[in-house]
Design a protein around this motif. Structure first.
Motif, PDB file in Angstrom:
ATOM      1  N   ALA A   1       4.332  25.429  20.305  1.00 25.78           N
ATOM      2  CA  ALA A   1       4.046  26.180  21.532  1.00 25.78           C
ATOM      3  C   ALA A   1       4.670  27.565  21.444  1.00 25.78           C
ATOM      4  O   ALA A   1       5.704  27.763  20.800  1.00 25.78           O
ATOM      5  N   PHE A   2       4.030  28.510  22.108  1.00 25.50           N
ATOM      6  CA  PHE A   2       4.499  29.890  22.112  1.00 25.50           C
ATOM      7  C   PHE A   2       4.670  30.379  23.543  1.00 25.50           C
ATOM      8  O   PHE A   2       3.844  30.095  24.417  1.00 25.50           O
ATOM      9  N   ASP A   3       5.729  31.131  23.757  1.00 21.66           N
ATOM     10  CA  ASP A   3       5.803  31.979  24.934  1.00 21.66           C
ATOM     11  C   ASP A   3       4.743  33.062  24.757  1.00 21.66           C
ATOM     12  O   ASP A   3       4.261  33.295  23.642  1.00 21.66           O
ATOM     13  N   ALA A   4       4.392  33.747  25.835  1.00 23.49           N
ATOM     14  CA  ALA A   4       3.352  34.777  25.739  1.00 23.49           C
ATOM     15  C   ALA A   4       3.933  36.189  25.770  1.00 23.49           C
ATOM     16  O   ALA A   4       3.876  36.927  24.782  1.00 23.49           O
TER      17      ALA A   4
ATOM     18  N   THR B   1      -0.595  34.827  12.050  1.00 25.51           N
ATOM     19  CA  THR B   1       0.277  33.650  12.142  1.00 25.51           C
ATOM     20  C   THR B   1      -0.393  32.528  12.922  1.00 25.51           C
ATOM     21  O   THR B   1      -0.344  31.353  12.521  1.00 25.51           O
ATOM     22  N   ILE B   2      -1.022  32.879  14.031  1.00 22.86           N
ATOM     23  CA  ILE B   2      -1.703  31.871  14.847  1.00 22.86           C
ATOM     24  C   ILE B   2      -2.831  31.212  14.052  1.00 22.86           C
ATOM     25  O   ILE B   2      -3.017  29.981  14.101  1.00 22.86           O
ATOM     26  N   LYS B   3      -3.583  31.992  13.316  1.00 21.56           N
ATOM     27  CA  LYS B   3      -4.677  31.437  12.507  1.00 21.56           C
ATOM     28  C   LYS B   3      -4.146  30.478  11.446  1.00 21.56           C
ATOM     29  O   LYS B   3      -4.716  29.403  11.222  1.00 21.56           O
ATOM     30  N   ILE B   4      -3.051  30.865  10.797  1.00 19.05           N
ATOM     31  CA  ILE B   4      -2.467  30.012   9.755  1.00 19.05           C
ATOM     32  C   ILE B   4      -1.998  28.684  10.346  1.00 19.05           C
ATOM     33  O   ILE B   4      -2.316  27.603   9.830  1.00 19.05           O
TER      34      ILE B   4
ATOM     35  N   ASP C   1      -3.118  23.485  10.693  1.00 21.07           N
ATOM     36  CA  ASP C   1      -2.360  22.256  10.464  1.00 21.07           C
ATOM     37  C   ASP C   1      -1.670  21.696  11.698  1.00 21.07           C
ATOM     38  O   ASP C   1      -1.145  20.577  11.656  1.00 21.07           O
ATOM     39  N   TYR C   2      -1.643  22.472  12.793  1.00 21.40           N
ATOM     40  CA  TYR C   2      -0.901  22.042  13.976  1.00 21.40           C
ATOM     41  C   TYR C   2      -1.715  22.272  15.250  1.00 21.40           C
ATOM     42  O   TYR C   2      -2.603  23.128  15.288  1.00 21.40           O
ATOM     43  N   HIS C   3      -1.386  21.506  16.270  1.00 14.32           N
ATOM     44  CA  HIS C   3      -1.916  21.769  17.601  1.00 14.32           C
ATOM     45  C   HIS C   3      -1.104  22.922  18.201  1.00 14.32           C
ATOM     46  O   HIS C   3       0.129  22.895  18.168  1.00 14.32           O
ATOM     47  N   LEU C   4      -1.785  23.907  18.760  1.00 12.72           N
ATOM     48  CA  LEU C   4      -1.091  25.064  19.315  1.00 12.72           C
ATOM     49  C   LEU C   4      -1.217  25.102  20.829  1.00 12.72           C
ATOM     50  O   LEU C   4      -2.237  24.725  21.402  1.00 12.72           O
ATOM     51  N   MET C   5      -0.160  25.590  21.446  1.00 19.60           N
ATOM     52  CA  MET C   5      -0.064  25.651  22.897  1.00 19.60           C
ATOM     53  C   MET C   5       0.605  26.970  23.283  1.00 19.60           C
ATOM     54  O   MET C   5       1.448  27.482  22.551  1.00 19.60           O
ATOM     55  N   VAL C   6       0.213  27.532  24.413  1.00 16.82           N
ATOM     56  CA  VAL C   6       0.913  28.683  24.988  1.00 16.82           C
ATOM     57  C   VAL C   6       1.481  28.252  26.333  1.00 16.82           C
ATOM     58  O   VAL C   6       0.752  27.712  27.174  1.00 16.82           O
TER      59      VAL C   6
ATOM     60  N   PRO D   1      -9.530  30.835  20.821  1.00 23.98           N
ATOM     61  CA  PRO D   1     -10.183  29.902  19.891  1.00 23.98           C
ATOM     62  C   PRO D   1      -9.203  29.054  19.080  1.00 23.98           C
ATOM     63  O   PRO D   1      -9.590  28.017  18.532  1.00 23.98           O
ATOM     64  N   PHE D   2      -7.943  29.486  19.004  1.00 22.73           N
ATOM     65  CA  PHE D   2      -6.967  28.798  18.160  1.00 22.73           C
ATOM     66  C   PHE D   2      -5.954  27.984  18.972  1.00 22.73           C
ATOM     67  O   PHE D   2      -5.149  27.254  18.392  1.00 22.73           O
ATOM     68  N   VAL D   3      -5.991  28.121  20.287  1.00 28.36           N
ATOM     69  CA  VAL D   3      -4.997  27.490  21.156  1.00 28.36           C
ATOM     70  C   VAL D   3      -5.654  26.369  21.958  1.00 28.36           C
ATOM     71  O   VAL D   3      -6.643  26.594  22.653  1.00 28.36           O
ATOM     72  N   GLU D   4      -5.091  25.178  21.868  1.00 20.33           N
ATOM     73  CA  GLU D   4      -5.672  24.025  22.555  1.00 20.33           C
ATOM     74  C   GLU D   4      -5.242  23.927  24.015  1.00 20.33           C
ATOM     75  O   GLU D   4      -6.002  23.443  24.857  1.00 20.33           O
ATOM     76  N   VAL D   5      -4.023  24.361  24.308  1.00 21.80           N
ATOM     77  CA  VAL D   5      -3.476  24.201  25.655  1.00 21.80           C
ATOM     78  C   VAL D   5      -2.857  25.513  26.106  1.00 21.80           C
ATOM     79  O   VAL D   5      -2.076  26.127  25.371  1.00 21.80           O
ATOM     80  N   PHE D   6      -3.212  25.932  27.317  1.00 20.32           N
ATOM     81  CA  PHE D   6      -2.632  27.137  27.920  1.00 20.32           C
ATOM     82  C   PHE D   6      -2.039  26.750  29.263  1.00 20.32           C
ATOM     83  O   PHE D   6      -2.745  26.286  30.152  1.00 20.32           O
TER      84      PHE D   6
END
Length: 236
Positions: A6-9, A107-110, A114-119, A139-144
């Motif tokens: 997960a990432f902060d924005a 970085t997000i594309k890479i 391999d991982y589920h991404l969240m913001v 397109p690369f983030v599953e959960v916002f």
């Protein structure tokens, strides 16, 4: 093994604090006849902090705190025209195009391979949704998620909702107070990504969170390598 990142924005994925500071400079100019720029900044920070329980975080809360601060410092003498200037600076912030920080999109594309991404971000819902929509990251983030506050209970609730174990979860952001230590405190992995500007409110850390371990990198592009090292250490 890590499965979710997960990432902060704000100031992790895109520029944010610089626009708040630019608005504060305009406010300093308006109030120059009443006090020093330092006093304006100190009073505004106190007002923002005091107003968090009422208005939460984000640009609307910031705007209300700016107006309250201007009224307080000027002893009610600030003009309608000067308040209008403050409001226009807020509208300018909202209409500013999203500027991704260096290395973010690559970085997000890479990591998305391999991982589920969240913001996970806090602040004004409309403003955060606008920035995310215009960021080209969806397109690369599953959960916002836009939350009212970033506390241990906030993160635990998100993990429970998505059936994620803390040891499988990484949270990366520029704030120890909000992004890193609350996650470390519930057994997750916190990663501090340094940014050259950080809101003063985020620089203070609650005493009950200070002793939890976390990782630190100076650029987001170093995150994939760090994730690989963490996974390798868990396998050994």
């Amino acid at each position: 093994m890590i499965s979710w990142i997960a990432f902060d924005a704000d100031d992790t994925l895109w520029e944010n604090e610089i626009y708040y500071q630019n608005a504060q400079k305009k406010m300093q100019e308006i109030l120059a006849g009443y006090c020093s720029p330092e006093t304006t900044n100190e009073t505004l920070l106190q007002t923002e902090t005091r107003n968090i329980p009422y208005f939460g975080y984000g640009i609307k809360s910031f705007g209300l705190s700016m107006i309250e601060t201007a009224v307080q410092i000027s002893n009610g003498e600030i003009s309608a025209r000067e308040i209008q200037i403050i409001l226009e600076s807020l509208k300018e912030m909202i209409s500013t195009p999203v500027k991704l920080l260096p290395g973010v999109i690559k970085t997000i594309k890479i990591l998305s391979k391999d991982y589920h991404l969240m913001v996970i971000t806090k602040g004004d819902l409309l403003d955060q949704e606008r920035k995310f929509k215009n960021s080209q990251l969806s397109p690369f983030v599953e959960v916002f998620e836009v939350v009212n506050a970033k506390e241990k209970s906030t993160y635990q609730g998100i993990l429970d909702r998505w059936h994620i174990l803390p040891k499988q979860f990484v949270m990366a952001g520029n704030s120890l107070r909000s992004d890193v230590l609350p996650v470390a405190a519930i057994g997750g992995i916190g990663v501090l990504i340094s940014h050259y500007l950080t809101w003063d409110h985020e620089k203070s850390v609650n005493s009950d969170l200070q002793n939890f371990p976390y990782y630190e990198i100076d650029k987001i592009k170093k995150l994939p390598g760090l994730i690989d090292k963490i996974n390798q250490s868990e396998q050994n």
